[in-house]
Design an enzyme around this catalytic site. Sequence first.
Site, PDB file in Angstrom:
ATOM      1  CG  HIS B  63      79.040  42.363 -38.426  1.00 33.93           C
ATOM      2  ND1 HIS B  63      78.144  42.740 -37.449  1.00 33.93           N
ATOM      3  CD2 HIS B  63      80.251  42.917 -38.216  1.00 33.93           C
ATOM      4  CE1 HIS B  63      78.658  43.423 -36.687  1.00 33.93           C
ATOM      5  NE2 HIS B  63      79.978  43.367 -36.748  1.00 33.93           N
ATOM      6  CG  HIS B  65      83.695  42.603 -37.274  1.00 32.95           C
ATOM      7  ND1 HIS B  65      83.082  43.982 -37.594  1.00 32.95           N
ATOM      8  CD2 HIS B  65      84.733  42.663 -38.060  1.00 32.95           C
ATOM      9  CE1 HIS B  65      83.893  44.741 -38.500  1.00 32.95           C
ATOM     10  NE2 HIS B  65      84.955  43.751 -38.892  1.00 32.95           N
ATOM     11  CG  ASP B  67      82.024  42.713 -31.664  1.00 38.57           C
ATOM     12  OD1 ASP B  67      82.692  42.313 -32.765  1.00 38.57           O
ATOM     13  OD2 ASP B  67      81.778  44.031 -31.671  1.00 38.57           O
ATOM     14  CG  HIS B  68      78.858  41.261 -33.843  1.00 36.93           C
ATOM     15  ND1 HIS B  68      77.495  42.097 -33.802  1.00 36.93           N
ATOM     16  CD2 HIS B  68      79.763  42.304 -33.589  1.00 36.93           C
ATOM     17  CE1 HIS B  68      77.830  43.246 -33.619  1.00 36.93           C
ATOM     18  NE2 HIS B  68      79.046  43.434 -33.526  1.00 36.93           N
ATOM     19  CG  HIS B 143      80.194  47.231 -39.809  1.00 33.37           C
ATOM     20  ND1 HIS B 143      80.590  48.337 -39.404  1.00 33.37           N
ATOM     21  CD2 HIS B 143      80.742  45.930 -39.287  1.00 33.37           C
ATOM     22  CE1 HIS B 143      81.125  47.825 -38.242  1.00 33.37           C
ATOM     23  NE2 HIS B 143      81.315  46.611 -38.263  1.00 33.37           N
ATOM     24  CG  ASP B 214      78.464  46.563 -35.457  1.00 35.81           C
ATOM     25  OD1 ASP B 214      77.593  46.298 -34.632  1.00 35.81           O
ATOM     26  OD2 ASP B 214      79.514  46.259 -35.147  1.00 35.81           O
ATOM     27  CG  HIS B 272      77.848  47.757 -31.294  1.00 34.99           C
ATOM     28  ND1 HIS B 272      79.014  48.373 -31.650  1.00 34.99           N
ATOM     29  CD2 HIS B 272      78.186  46.486 -31.474  1.00 34.99           C
ATOM     30  CE1 HIS B 272      79.840  47.591 -32.090  1.00 34.99           C
ATOM     31  NE2 HIS B 272      79.704  46.186 -32.157  1.00 34.99           N
TER      32      HIS B 272
HETATM   33 ZN   LIG Z   1      80.551  44.986 -33.237  1.00 35.99          ZN
END
Ligand SMILES: [Zn+2]
Lengths: 310, 310
Positions: B63, B65, B67-68, B143, B214, B272
């Site tokens: 996904h 976000h 942090d990914h 998510h 996530d 995570h």
């Molecule tokens: Zn995350």
Amino acid sequence: MEIEFLGTGAGSPSKSRNVTATALKLLDECNSIWLFDVGEGTQHQILRTNIRPRKINKIFITHLHGDHIFGLPGFLSSRSFQSGDHIEPLTIYGPKGIEQFVKTSLQVSQSKLSYPLNFVEIKNEGLLLDDEHFQVYGRFLDHRIQCIGYRIVEKDRPGELLVDKLQALGVPSGPVYGQLKAGATVTLADGRTINGQDFIGKPKPGRIVTILGDTRQVPAIFDLAKDANVLVHESTFGKGEARLAHNYYHSTCQQAATIAAKAGVHHLYLTHISARYVGKAARKLENDARKIFPATKVVHDFDSYSIELD
Amino acid sequence: MEIEFLGTGAGSPSKSRNVTATALKLLDECNSIWLFDVGEGTQHQILRTNIRPRKINKIFITHLHGDHIFGLPGFLSSRSFQSGDHIEPLTIYGPKGIEQFVKTSLQVSQSKLSYPLNFVEIKNEGLLLDDEHFQVYGRFLDHRIQCIGYRIVEKDRPGELLVDKLQALGVPSGPVYGQLKAGATVTLADGRTINGQDFIGKPKPGRIVTILGDTRQVPAIFDLAKDANVLVHESTFGKGEARLAHNYYHSTCQQAATIAAKAGVHHLYLTHISARYVGKAARKLENDARKIFPATKVVHDFDSYSIELD
Ligand SMILES: [Zn+2]
Ligand SMILES: [Zn+2]
């Protein structure tokens, strides 16, 4: 005022140097920290320092190459997660395109910041910022892609009150000293009239910090660096590699030292060091520069120097 | 086949965990490495492993976000600087928007890659990739933002030639063994006709690796994880925090363990991990999960596990 180098490498991160980021810590002056370039992993580097991301309220980008900007979206997002209620607005100065990069990154990742984010895309050279304590000037350098060098000029500080001189004249201390320090004309109890202007020392000249991006040698560098306390100059190439440096739109350690001497700077910090220069080779960069300008240092990640008033 | 965790933290990098990235090393199988998510600093983590960036030829994004994905532009740029002539094309699979993010980042920074870059934006669930060795399936998770879980299925390997059985029948070894192994029917010098199919053992079932992004608990997780050798599941929350996990579109260690047991996976790797869980607290996440599914590990950055054939 302190300068801390968070990334001092060129192009890609290496085990010993991260890509470019420099923090100018103005905590005593205005309780803030300014960041110059934000390569990938800058927020990781900050984790290893005492810098609090919320204190960083201005970011100056020299140019849009990835090793100078790819850490921006992550830093901006993480700054949102800082504890405490109010997080100050943050302003990003940089070349045209920086806003598109940051906004696309934040939109695609659906990152909502907890503070206002402003952009100043720099179209013209000259005065970029003028606040209570500082002026910042930008000039275009020569790096194929648009690149901006920054000159941060601290405003002169008013001179101190010449207490000895007042006491020699028998002016009694008290609230009147505050009025005199503010430059007012005051009538004393004994009828004498004293002009504060006559009892204030010379203003203390503010400090000048010059932080360049990647660049070939161009006249703008001299203007930016003139009489600076600190000049941060790239040194992607070494002694005798001027031709190579020119072809790749970069500078050598000797060119940086030469301009530092010519501009009368106090300290030269060489950064943007290629992974080709490690250990001895990096010390040779420094030594070759010192032959031209002795007050030179090849900086490493986490090196920190205070910048003193003259 | 090996799985190496390059980033195992949630949200922002911390001193002990970088943001998400997982490497599936298929060097023996197809001489390549696949990356699942590329948080900021993934290229820095790779520098500390024996992974050669040029070997990474597929990237799967769960996904969008930050942090990914915020490590993608830097990783892609640095992969261009790898030495050697020919750098293989690279394909990125992920949700709609990943192409815009990467292309904007590369365009703004004027990064020219030395290899072709392809995008597969995933619009439908199901079979995403089918090559000589592997099939990859994707399912939508839950998510808030679109999130994809991946199931990597190794194709069954043909059974081995039953040499003992052939020799018991007095079939002399030689090139004929190769033909029999390929399943051909062969007439021997002595006139006998032998069908290779009768002399090949059972095919060896391929391995299954399930890597989720996530997510809240949804039925798709069971389908993705069924009989997997390895399930990589997030564990952003701990025991008894199911309600919190639900509200934030995440899972608890107990939920991950429960689905692992139900789906009959062999090993559960929890990742995570929130910065709230360090040291003892992280071990507690693990222990709480193990009460439900004993073959659970809370993974750390640089943990690496080989995934064996049954
Ligand atoms: Zn995350
Ligand atoms: Zn650079």
